[in-house]
Design a protein around this motif. Sequence first.
Motif, short mmCIF file in Angstrom:
data_model
loop_
_atom_site.label_atom_id
_atom_site.label_comp_id
_atom_site.label_asym_id
_atom_site.label_seq_id
_atom_site.Cartn_x
_atom_site.Cartn_y
_atom_site.Cartn_z
N GLU A 83 0.82 -1.20 0.00
CA GLU A 83 0.00 0.00 0.00
C GLU A 83 0.86 1.26 0.00
O GLU A 83 0.56 2.25 -0.70
N ALA A 86 0.94 3.96 -3.02
CA ALA A 86 0.66 5.38 -2.78
C ALA A 86 1.82 6.28 -3.19
O ALA A 86 1.61 7.47 -3.51
N GLU A 137 4.20 6.76 -9.17
CA GLU A 137 3.61 7.55 -10.25
C GLU A 137 4.03 6.93 -11.58
O GLU A 137 5.18 6.50 -11.75
N ILE A 158 -3.79 2.88 -8.05
CA ILE A 158 -4.87 3.76 -8.53
C ILE A 158 -4.35 5.19 -8.60
O ILE A 158 -3.72 5.69 -7.66
N GLY A 159 -4.61 5.83 -9.73
CA GLY A 159 -4.16 7.22 -9.90
C GLY A 159 -4.83 8.14 -8.89
O GLY A 159 -6.03 8.05 -8.65
N SER A 160 -4.05 9.04 -8.33
CA SER A 160 -4.57 9.95 -7.31
C SER A 160 -5.45 11.05 -7.91
O SER A 160 -6.32 11.59 -7.21
N GLU A 161 -5.26 11.35 -9.20
CA GLU A 161 -6.01 12.45 -9.79
C GLU A 161 -7.31 11.96 -10.42
O GLU A 161 -8.39 12.50 -10.13
N ASP A 162 -7.25 10.96 -11.28
CA ASP A 162 -8.45 10.50 -11.97
C ASP A 162 -9.07 9.25 -11.37
O ASP A 162 -10.15 8.81 -11.76
N GLY A 163 -8.37 8.57 -10.41
CA GLY A 163 -8.89 7.37 -9.77
C GLY A 163 -8.93 6.16 -10.67
O GLY A 163 -9.65 5.20 -10.38
N LYS A 164 -8.17 6.21 -11.76
CA LYS A 164 -8.15 5.08 -12.68
C LYS A 164 -7.00 4.14 -12.34
O LYS A 164 -6.02 4.51 -11.69
N LEU A 165 -7.12 2.90 -12.82
CA LEU A 165 -6.10 1.90 -12.60
C LEU A 165 -4.85 2.23 -13.40
O LEU A 165 -4.93 2.41 -14.62
#
Length: 426
Positions: A49, A53, A56, A125-132
Motif C-alpha cells: 500500500e 501510494a 507515479e 490507482i491514480g490519485s487524480e483521476d482514480g483510474k487503474l
Amino acid sequence: MLWAIKYRLLFSYLLVFGSILGVFTSAVRIFVTHSLEQEITEKLIDLAEGAAASSEYINGKIKLDNDFPIQDITNRHQGLQWFNREGNLLQQQGENLPNLPLDPHVKKQLLSGKNPIIAITLPIIGSEDGKLIGYVRASESLENLNKTLNKLDWGLGGGICFALLISGIGGIWLTRQSMQPIEESLQKLQQFTADASHELRGPLMAIKSNAVVAIKYPEAIRETDLEKFQAILSATTQMSSLTEDLLLLARTDIIPNQDVSFINLKEILDKLYTLYKPQAEAKEIQIQLQLDQDLYVLGDGEQLKRLFTNLLENAIHYTSVQGRIEITTRSVGSYIYVNVQDTGVGIAPDNLEKVFDRFWRADESRTYNCGGSGLGLAIAQTIAKKHAGLITVKSELGVGSCFTTRLLSISLFSKSSLSKNSSLKS
C-alpha cells in the motif's frame, strides 16, 4: 501374567497421555504458524500500500517518491515489483522477487521450493483521476519463518519426550501401587488353590480305594449297589485328575522351576510317541513322528514332558476314528518349533483366543461329557511361558488343529552362562 498387565496399563497410560500432548502441540504449532504468516502478510500489505501510494506512472516508467524507504526493503529481505495494466513488469527493487507472471485476481500467493516466498499483489490507482495505473507486488522470503518453526518443533518435540519420560516414571510407580493389592489377592488365591488341592487328595484317595475294593468283591454287595460304586469310582477318578491338575497349575504359577537342566526334546517326544502309539492305534488313529536331531533347550524335564503329554492327549482325544496326528519339529534361528497337528473336530475362529483359558471348552466341539479336567492346554501354555516360550494354535472346524510350541534353542547361550541363568527361576 501380572507383568504383562502392568506393561499394558503403562503403555495405555502413555499412549493416551502422548495423544493428548500430540493434539495440544499440533494445535500450538498451527496457531503459531498462522499467527506468524498473518503477521508477515500484514507487513507486506502495508508495504504494498505504501509503494502504491508513492508510485507515479510517467512516460511508461514508475517513479517513486524520494522519501520511500527502498533501502529498508533490502535490509528486511523483501522485494517490490511494479507492473502496468497489462501485467508487464516495469521495475523491481529488493530481494526475494518471485519469477511468476502477474495474476491481478490473486491477492496472496505462496510459492514453495528451495526458497519459499509469500507475495501480496495490490492495484495502483491514480490519485487524480482514480483510474487503474498498474499493480505492485510485495514479496518476502519465508526462510526466517521456517527457521522459527523448526526451533518450535524441536522445542515441542523435546518437551513431549521429557513429559513422556517423567510420566513413564510416574506411571511405573502408579502401576505398581495399583497392582499391589491385585498381586496379593492373586497370590493368596494361588496358595489357596494349591493348599485346597493338596488337602483334597487324601479324602479322594480314600473314597477311590474303598470304591475299588467294593467293586473288586461284587459278591459282598447288592447288584444295584455295584453300579453306584462304579459311578462313585468314575466321579472320584475325575475329581482326582482335576485336583492333580489344579495342584500342578498352582505350583507352576508359584514355585519356580527346580530341576533346570539341558533337555533334549527329541528324547521326550520319542518316549511319548512310543507310549501313546498303542492308544492311538486302538482308536484307529494314524500317528506320525518327524523329528530333527538333538533339539536341546534349557528347562525342567518333567514339566516339558507334561506340556507335550497334554498336547498329544488333546490331539488323540479330539481326533475321530481313522484320523491322523503328526508330530514335527523344526529349528528357525534362535527357536525350536514343535507342531502337534491333528485331523480332529477343530475349533471355531471365534474361540481360538479362549482355547488356553482355564476350564474353557467350546459348546460344540469340546463338551464336558468327553472327559478331562479342562486344564490341560492351560497347563501346557503356563509351562511354555515358564520356559520363555509360547504355544499358538491354528484350527478349522471339521478339518483339524495344529498346536505349535515355540521354545528358545540351547544354541542361544553358552553352556556356562546357561547354568547360571536365573530367568527360569524368577
